[in-house]
Design an enzyme around this catalytic site. Structure first.
Site, PDB file in Angstrom:
ATOM      1  N   GLU A 196      -9.748  -1.796   5.348  1.00 50.73           N
ATOM      2  CA  GLU A 196     -10.389  -1.475   6.616  1.00 50.73           C
ATOM      3  C   GLU A 196     -11.651  -2.315   6.797  1.00 50.73           C
ATOM      4  O   GLU A 196     -12.205  -2.822   5.814  1.00 50.73           O
ATOM      5  CB  GLU A 196     -10.774   0.018   6.609  1.00 50.73           C
ATOM      6  CG  GLU A 196      -9.604   0.957   6.410  1.00 50.73           C
ATOM      7  CD  GLU A 196      -8.760   1.148   7.672  1.00 50.73           C
ATOM      8  OE1 GLU A 196      -8.890   0.355   8.616  1.00 50.73           O
ATOM      9  OE2 GLU A 196      -7.973   2.108   7.712  1.00 50.73           O
ATOM     10  N   ASN A 229      -7.709  -2.786  14.296  1.00 47.88           N
ATOM     11  CA  ASN A 229      -9.089  -3.097  13.899  1.00 47.88           C
ATOM     12  C   ASN A 229      -9.132  -4.286  12.937  1.00 47.88           C
ATOM     13  O   ASN A 229     -10.159  -4.551  12.331  1.00 47.88           O
ATOM     14  CB  ASN A 229      -9.732  -1.856  13.256  1.00 47.88           C
ATOM     15  CG  ASN A 229      -8.986  -1.388  12.018  1.00 47.88           C
ATOM     16  OD1 ASN A 229      -8.043  -2.031  11.563  1.00 47.88           O
ATOM     17  ND2 ASN A 229      -9.407  -0.264  11.457  1.00 47.88           N
ATOM     18  N   HIS A 235      -7.285  -4.608  10.174  1.00 43.65           N
ATOM     19  CA  HIS A 235      -6.986  -4.331   8.763  1.00 43.65           C
ATOM     20  C   HIS A 235      -5.676  -5.002   8.340  1.00 43.65           C
ATOM     21  O   HIS A 235      -4.772  -5.194   9.149  1.00 43.65           O
ATOM     22  CB  HIS A 235      -6.990  -2.818   8.447  1.00 43.65           C
ATOM     23  CG  HIS A 235      -5.843  -2.030   8.963  1.00 43.65           C
ATOM     24  ND1 HIS A 235      -5.981  -0.776   9.511  1.00 43.65           N
ATOM     25  CD2 HIS A 235      -4.509  -2.286   9.018  1.00 43.65           C
ATOM     26  CE1 HIS A 235      -4.802  -0.317   9.854  1.00 43.65           C
ATOM     27  NE2 HIS A 235      -3.888  -1.216   9.565  1.00 43.65           N
ATOM     28  N   ASP A 271       0.803  -1.213   0.000  1.00 40.16           N
ATOM     29  CA  ASP A 271       0.000   0.000   0.000  1.00 40.16           C
ATOM     30  C   ASP A 271       0.845   1.276   0.000  1.00 40.16           C
ATOM     31  O   ASP A 271       2.065   1.226   0.204  1.00 40.16           O
ATOM     32  CB  ASP A 271      -0.958  -0.004   1.206  1.00 40.16           C
ATOM     33  CG  ASP A 271      -0.293  -0.438   2.509  1.00 40.16           C
ATOM     34  OD1 ASP A 271       0.953  -0.479   2.565  1.00 40.16           O
ATOM     35  OD2 ASP A 271      -1.000  -0.737   3.468  1.00 40.16           O
TER      36      ASP A 271
HETATM   37  C1  F6R Z   1       1.495  -1.309   6.232  1.00 38.63           C
HETATM   38  C2  F6R Z   1       0.190  -1.941   6.343  1.00 38.63           C
HETATM   39  C3  F6R Z   1      -0.624  -1.938   7.595  1.00 38.63           C
HETATM   40  C4  F6R Z   1       0.192  -2.316   8.842  1.00 38.63           C
HETATM   41  C5  F6R Z   1      -0.702  -2.291  10.092  1.00 38.63           C
HETATM   42  C6  F6R Z   1       0.071  -2.593  11.347  1.00 38.63           C
HETATM   43  O1  F6R Z   1       2.012  -1.421   4.932  1.00 38.63           O
HETATM   44  O2  F6R Z   1      -0.244  -2.430   5.372  1.00 38.63           O
HETATM   45  O3  F6R Z   1      -1.684  -2.844   7.436  1.00 38.63           O
HETATM   46  O4  F6R Z   1       0.731  -3.582   8.674  1.00 38.63           O
HETATM   47  O5  F6R Z   1      -1.295  -1.027  10.210  1.00 38.63           O
HETATM   48  O6  F6R Z   1       0.969  -1.553  11.580  1.00 38.63           O
HETATM   49  P1  F6R Z   1       2.093  -1.668  12.702  1.00 38.63           P
HETATM   50  O7  F6R Z   1       3.021  -2.745  12.274  1.00 38.63           O
HETATM   51  O8  F6R Z   1       2.759  -0.315  12.703  1.00 38.63           O
HETATM   52  O9  F6R Z   1       1.387  -1.994  13.983  1.00 38.63           O
END
Ligand code: F6R
Length: 244
Positions: free
Chosen positions: A143, A136, A138, A67
């Site tokens: 989301e 959440n 994701h 992403d």
């Molecule tokens: C990042 C991504 C997000 C993160 C998620 C967890 O490229 O796709 O889905 O993997 O927000 O983030 P952290 O690792 O910072 O807790």
């Protein structure tokens, strides 16, 4: 699903890096799906370390990131482009022409999403997709919502994600409101999935994602249907899951 329980974040990072490293050794021209965020940072650090010691060769590897924020320039330190270059690409012998991240500056959504899906399919799919998980549920920027999105698309970020990502920006207002992300279908088509999670604050969502109802309200729950998922998580993150 395999669960690998680790002592702590450092142990999680080493074990995840071992799995990625095995993938590169077994298939030097593999396609690696990559993620940003705090969870994979230690994994990238370990991969860089092994590269410096001469144990890993990225010259044949192609990468494709999950992403990117929409509207952020590559040079912006908060862009995922910048993150990947500073934490991995600029520190190993990868051919940057073979690194791929959605173009956040392309404002034509359809054009960018179609380009990205075609790219993944032209590459022959993803051999190993690295994932983190949001509080959440994701994955990527998929989301919680009513349906599982099949392909790369543009999303409006939820308040909880904006709040979680605010730590990287000076104020919440600076957090972009939209992002391009691979769809759930895109992620599910990866041959193997490696999800890394650390800390008590991920315990509840891991339990819901891996043992709860499969629902787009918890996007990561779809991974229960993937034939080759490895969860590498530290014991704090696994407190909700009764795992040896
Ligand atoms: C990042 C991504 C997000 C993160 C998620 C967890 O490229 O796709 O889905 O993997 O927000 O983030 P952290 O690792 O910072 O807790």
């Amino acid at each position: 699903m395999r669960i690998v329980k680790t002592r702590d974040y450092a142990d999680m990072s080493r074990k995840a890096a071992n799995i990625i490293s095995a993938q590169i050794i077994l298939k030097p021209d593999c396609v690696l799906g990559l993620a940003t965020g705090s969870s994979p940072l230690g994994t990238y650090e370990q991969l860089v370390d092994w590269y410096r010691k001469g144990d890993l060769d990225f010259s044949g590897v192609t990468t494709i990131n999950l992403d990117e924020y929409r509207g952020l320039d590559r040079k912006d330190p908060q862009s995922y482009y910048y993150f990947m270059h500073t934490n991995l690409f600029d520190r190993v012998n990868i051919d940057t022409a073979r690194t791929n991240i959605p173009n956040g500056m392309e404002l034509d959504e359809k054009k960018e999403c179609d380009r990205y899906e075609k790219l993944i399919s032209d590459l022959g799919g993803i051999d190993l997709q690295l994932l983190g998980i949001g509080h959440n549920g994701h994955i990527g920027f998929n989301e919680p919502c009513e349906i599982f999105e099949k392909e790369t698309h543009c999303v409006n970020l939820t308040e909880s994600t904006i709040e979680a990502n605010q730590r990287f920006f000076e104020t919440a207002d600076q957090v972009p409101r939209q992002a391009y992300t691979m769809g759930i279908g895109t992620i599910m088509r990866a041959k193997k999935i490696l999800l890394v999670a650390s800390g008590e604050e991920k315990a509840e969502i891991l339990k819901q994602a891996f043992y709860g109802t499969i629902t787009p309200n918890v996007p990561a729950s779809i991974l229960q249907l993937h034939p080759d998922v490895t969860l590498v998580a530290d014991k704090a993150a696994l407190t909700g899951i009764n795992h040896g």
